[in-house]
Design an enzyme around this catalytic site. Sequence first.
Site: not given
Length: 156
Positions: A86, A89, A128
């Site tokens: 959120g 970063h 992935r």
Amino acid sequence: MQIIEGKLQLQGNEKIAILTSRFNHIITDRLKEGAMDCFKRHGGDEELLDLVLVPGAYELPLILDKLLESGKYDGVCVLGAIIRGGTPHFDYVSAEATKGIASAMLKYSMPVSFGVLTTDNIEQAIERAGSKAGNKGFEAMSTLIELLSLCQTLKD
């Protein structure tokens, strides 16, 4: 016209490092397993494989630089998982890790493969790391093996 490309087979004498971040270890452990599986399947000698762990993706470029500078390795497979949260970063870490890895590869002119996932959520990362979208750790090691072969061909 000559077509020059690498082969997906190790000679068996290549010294390889798998450099992996521990952060998001549920994902990076699976990437690491995929890379190790690929290494073994394509003729790698486990005695010539080192596993190097760092706390997170931001630390990957520094340690990659140290590994390449050491002259001990023929190539490095870099793995990590950066998952958007959120805050901004994610943007900072993914940009700096990517730039730093590319910079070290070019600085030392050594084969380095990029298996750092940058995903919007944990589901994409899981896909992935061995589910729907294959294992990007396996793919990163495949890329490194081809790069090693191609660099050797271009040197000869």
